[in-house]
Design a protein around this motif. Sequence first.
Motif, PDB file in Angstrom:
ATOM      1  N   UNK A   1     -45.692  18.993  29.607  1.00  0.00           N
ATOM      2  CA  UNK A   1     -45.117  19.977  28.899  1.00  0.00           C
ATOM      3  C   UNK A   1     -43.938  20.802  29.516  1.00  0.00           C
ATOM      4  N   UNK A   2     -42.695  20.731  28.969  1.00  0.00           N
ATOM      5  CA  UNK A   2     -41.642  21.675  29.274  1.00  0.00           C
ATOM      6  C   UNK A   2     -41.363  22.780  28.237  1.00  0.00           C
ATOM      7  N   UNK A   3     -40.464  23.672  28.888  1.00  0.00           N
ATOM      8  CA  UNK A   3     -39.982  24.796  27.866  1.00  0.00           C
ATOM      9  C   UNK A   3     -38.518  24.611  28.389  1.00  0.00           C
ATOM     10  N   UNK A   4     -37.693  25.210  27.438  1.00  0.00           N
ATOM     11  CA  UNK A   4     -36.482  25.347  27.451  1.00  0.00           C
ATOM     12  C   UNK A   4     -36.397  27.036  27.076  1.00  0.00           C
ATOM     13  N   UNK A   5     -35.722  27.674  27.805  1.00  0.00           N
ATOM     14  CA  UNK A   5     -35.414  29.079  27.470  1.00  0.00           C
ATOM     15  C   UNK A   5     -34.166  29.059  26.579  1.00  0.00           C
ATOM     16  N   UNK A   6     -34.133  30.088  25.487  1.00  0.00           N
ATOM     17  CA  UNK A   6     -33.524  30.076  24.382  1.00  0.00           C
ATOM     18  C   UNK A   6     -33.128  31.579  24.219  1.00  0.00           C
ATOM     19  N   UNK A   7     -31.817  31.915  23.578  1.00  0.00           N
ATOM     20  CA  UNK A   7     -31.443  33.341  23.469  1.00  0.00           C
ATOM     21  C   UNK A   7     -32.111  33.825  22.288  1.00  0.00           C
ATOM     22  N   UNK A   8     -32.794  33.209  21.350  1.00  0.00           N
ATOM     23  CA  UNK A   8     -33.236  33.700  20.151  1.00  0.00           C
ATOM     24  C   UNK A   8     -34.049  32.699  19.382  1.00  0.00           C
ATOM     25  N   UNK A   9     -35.034  32.999  18.432  1.00  0.00           N
ATOM     26  CA  UNK A   9     -35.859  32.069  17.615  1.00  0.00           C
ATOM     27  C   UNK A   9     -35.606  32.028  16.129  1.00  0.00           C
ATOM     28  N   UNK A  10     -34.672  32.859  15.920  1.00  0.00           N
ATOM     29  CA  UNK A  10     -34.544  33.037  14.455  1.00  0.00           C
ATOM     30  C   UNK A  10     -33.698  31.828  13.863  1.00  0.00           C
ATOM     31  N   UNK A  11     -33.739  31.666  12.536  1.00  0.00           N
ATOM     32  CA  UNK A  11     -33.226  30.463  12.085  1.00  0.00           C
ATOM     33  C   UNK A  11     -31.777  30.592  11.994  1.00  0.00           C
ATOM     34  N   UNK A  12     -31.177  29.661  12.399  1.00  0.00           N
ATOM     35  CA  UNK A  12     -29.558  29.638  12.485  1.00  0.00           C
ATOM     36  C   UNK A  12     -28.956  28.229  12.189  1.00  0.00           C
ATOM     37  N   UNK A  13     -27.814  28.223  12.846  1.00  0.00           N
ATOM     38  CA  UNK A  13     -27.008  26.824  12.895  1.00  0.00           C
ATOM     39  C   UNK A  13     -27.188  25.738  13.767  1.00  0.00           C
ATOM     40  N   UNK A  14     -28.270  25.926  14.652  1.00  0.00           N
ATOM     41  CA  UNK A  14     -28.882  24.931  15.277  1.00  0.00           C
ATOM     42  C   UNK A  14     -28.856  25.341  16.849  1.00  0.00           C
ATOM     43  N   UNK A  15     -29.162  24.488  17.971  1.00  0.00           N
ATOM     44  CA  UNK A  15     -29.306  24.766  19.253  1.00  0.00           C
ATOM     45  C   UNK A  15     -27.993  25.506  19.592  1.00  0.00           C
ATOM     46  N   UNK A  16     -27.861  26.136  20.702  1.00  0.00           N
ATOM     47  CA  UNK A  16     -26.905  26.650  21.339  1.00  0.00           C
ATOM     48  C   UNK A  16     -26.285  25.532  22.350  1.00  0.00           C
ATOM     49  N   UNK A  17     -25.027  25.579  22.882  1.00  0.00           N
ATOM     50  CA  UNK A  17     -24.530  24.304  23.699  1.00  0.00           C
ATOM     51  C   UNK A  17     -25.414  24.206  24.926  1.00  0.00           C
TER      52      UNK A  17
END
Length: 97
Positions: free
Chosen positions: A47-63
């Motif tokens: 199991x791995x986790x990638x930190x994200x800036x937010x979890x709302x619906x949007x255009x896709x993954x940040x770069x």
Amino acid sequence: MRPRYGRLIRLWNRTELTVVLEAVHPHPSHPGRIRRLEWDAADRPERYAVEVAGTSLGPGLSPSVAAAGDVLVAWREDGIVRHRVAAARAAADAATA
């Protein structure tokens, strides 16, 4: 509709290696940072986790998050190749012994 986690767990029981990648949103967040998550038992998938800036619906993954996924895939692919090469060498050594 409720998720069917039992089906997912049964599917990974038939795999040589299962890698689960989750999105996490800690505070403060460092989007793209990869963390290894530990299970209580050794027979579980990695199991791995990638930190994200937010979890709302949007255009896709940040770069930065997309790049982290690519890094993790390449890293695990290298590990799988090393494991299979070592296993093949051990089998060949056992056959010639």
